[in-house]
Design an enzyme around this catalytic site. Sequence first.
Site, PDB file in Angstrom:
ATOM      1  N   TYR A  46      -7.322   3.725   2.955  1.00 42.91           N
ATOM      2  CA  TYR A  46      -6.006   3.157   3.272  1.00 42.91           C
ATOM      3  C   TYR A  46      -6.122   1.782   3.947  1.00 42.91           C
ATOM      4  O   TYR A  46      -5.497   0.809   3.518  1.00 42.91           O
ATOM      5  CB  TYR A  46      -5.269   4.140   4.178  1.00 42.91           C
ATOM      6  N   VAL A  51       0.829  -1.197   0.000  1.00 45.32           N
ATOM      7  CA  VAL A  51       0.000   0.000   0.000  1.00 45.32           C
ATOM      8  C   VAL A  51       0.870   1.256   0.000  1.00 45.32           C
ATOM      9  O   VAL A  51       0.570   2.239  -0.675  1.00 45.32           O
ATOM     10  CB  VAL A  51      -0.942   0.001   1.230  1.00 45.32           C
ATOM     11  N   GLU A  52       1.970   1.220   0.767  1.00 40.76           N
ATOM     12  CA  GLU A  52       2.790   2.408   0.949  1.00 40.76           C
ATOM     13  C   GLU A  52       3.659   2.723  -0.260  1.00 40.76           C
ATOM     14  O   GLU A  52       3.724   3.873  -0.704  1.00 40.76           O
ATOM     15  CB  GLU A  52       3.691   2.234   2.187  1.00 40.76           C
ATOM     16  N   SER A  53       4.360   1.745  -0.790  1.00 41.62           N
ATOM     17  CA  SER A  53       5.407   2.018  -1.784  1.00 41.62           C
ATOM     18  C   SER A  53       5.427   1.041  -2.947  1.00 41.62           C
ATOM     19  O   SER A  53       6.337   1.131  -3.788  1.00 41.62           O
ATOM     20  CB  SER A  53       6.770   1.981  -1.103  1.00 41.62           C
TER      21      SER A  53
END
Length: 604
Positions: A305, A199-201
Amino acid sequence: MRFVLSFLLVFNLAACASLEKLGQTIPDFIETSFQRDTQYPKPGETPERSVDSEGLATESNTTGSLLCALKTEDTSLSSSSFVDTLYLGTLKREALDSPPVRIEVDTPYRPAAITQSGEQRQIESAPANAPLIWDRIRQGFQLDLTQMNPRIKVQLDWYARNPAYIERTFNRAAPYLYHIVEEIDSRGLPMELALLPVVESAFDPFAYSHGRASGLWQFIPGTGKMYGLHQNWWYDGRRDVLASTDAAIRYLSSLNERFDGNWLHALASYNTGSGRVNRAIRNNRKLGKNTDFWSLKLPRETRAYVPKLLAISMLVAKPGDFEITLPPIPDKPVFEVVKLDSQLDLAQAANLADIEITELYRFNPGFNQWATDPDGPHRLLIPLDRAERFKQGLAALPRENRLTWNRYAVKRGDSLIRIARLFHTTPKLIRQVNRLRSNQIKVGQKLLIPVSSKGKTYYELSSQNRLERKQENLKVPAGSRKIRYTVQPGDTIWELSLKHKVGMRTLAKWNGMAPTDVLKPGKELLIYSKAPGYQASEELPALGNERKMIRRVGYRVRKGDSLARIASKFGVTIKELIAWNNIDRSKYLQPGQKITIFVDITQS
């Protein structure tokens, strides 16, 4: 109502057809429209929702883009460039309850590697019936993955429709996933956290957002420093696989404790900040509403998120249900941590391990330059099958030969800063090597300078080379002129963007920066200027007065303060205050608001 909906459908499908007639494919149109450089909130950062000049955040425009996407779903969603550019591809934006997210992602990690001797070396895949990392991850799941709601379903549907994206992301994860799983397992935490970098990167250690977040876990500078992630010219701990993973786990654990073991609240806080989540919980209690994550009034980015993490976890739990095949990543170490007792040229290290320099950077993305940081960490991650070879070669290499040295005679007009730039090193290291007590040097003085053993282009994934590669691939905006500008004291990105009639975010993106970054005098910027009268490679005059001694000051707004009053008090301009603090001039300053001021103490 039925007539209105039918009209909208026909209108938007016609618009899609018009685009195709103009020679612009639907994926290209959507990709161009959504490249807004939306700042995605990162650990410790408050999310901001921005709307582009075309109003793409409005319901009508989003509906139009959605219909175009649905019309061409089978073709547009299979475009790998489209999927890579739009992180987690958010075509169904209103349904996702989140604006599109764009993260700078370098080339994907490829398991195949070429050794320096020229032979192709394949990163080991799991043999048939061998334990896979996925089995261990599934056994450690602790969150409720049986729940389903529209916010989870739309994320899950997107992942299921894009198996190529899943494959690329987890191929990038291959060098890091075992270590992350080990760390989470050893602390008894939910194994869903091991998938948070998706999800982040998208599991790219070089990912960098325009909110200044970096690395697998996307730490912003301030939060990174709070958790011991040092950042300097040589090294950025936010990209260090070992250090950033430890910091992220500690941060997530502290958030979980703060919210009494509620992981959904903790995850939301990792994205938007614990203060915002606390306020949402308090507001719901006052209104007599539920305080679970799904009932909280949070920013749209944050509301999407947590569902993204739950959705990718569900997919990993039962990939067959979604006709997805996960890469066969074995449940075994991929690298060995080899301790060093001194600074080491990374070209030397790659040669000792007989691997390409690119692969070395992939395992050690925290190092910005051509060598390890002289102040540490004194270690390298080496592919497991090359570690013994590396250790033997390192033991046989004398410390004085671990860097290449250049004897330099100081010339008239030289300074340590100028010499350091010339040899791609730092004044601090030159002082240490030559045992200088200060920056003072004299003409004719002999200095010993550590230099890279190869040309700078050899260090392909150093921070400078990554930036240059991106700049080479930029499309020159119509009606603009390319110039190289040397930053002068007092310059800001905001003022330069006005001077050259370009967007502030665009100018920052061209130079691998965030719009809020402070410019350092002497830094060279690439600018595609649209201002009349500027010639290529022209050096522009400095903006603002020359500053001799700059200090950063934190100021808390008091009752009766205004931008003009604060600017006058500290001897700066209103434009500078706005640029330094990203202030919206349409809103009043609030008592207690914190702002940052860069003060010339010789003029105050």
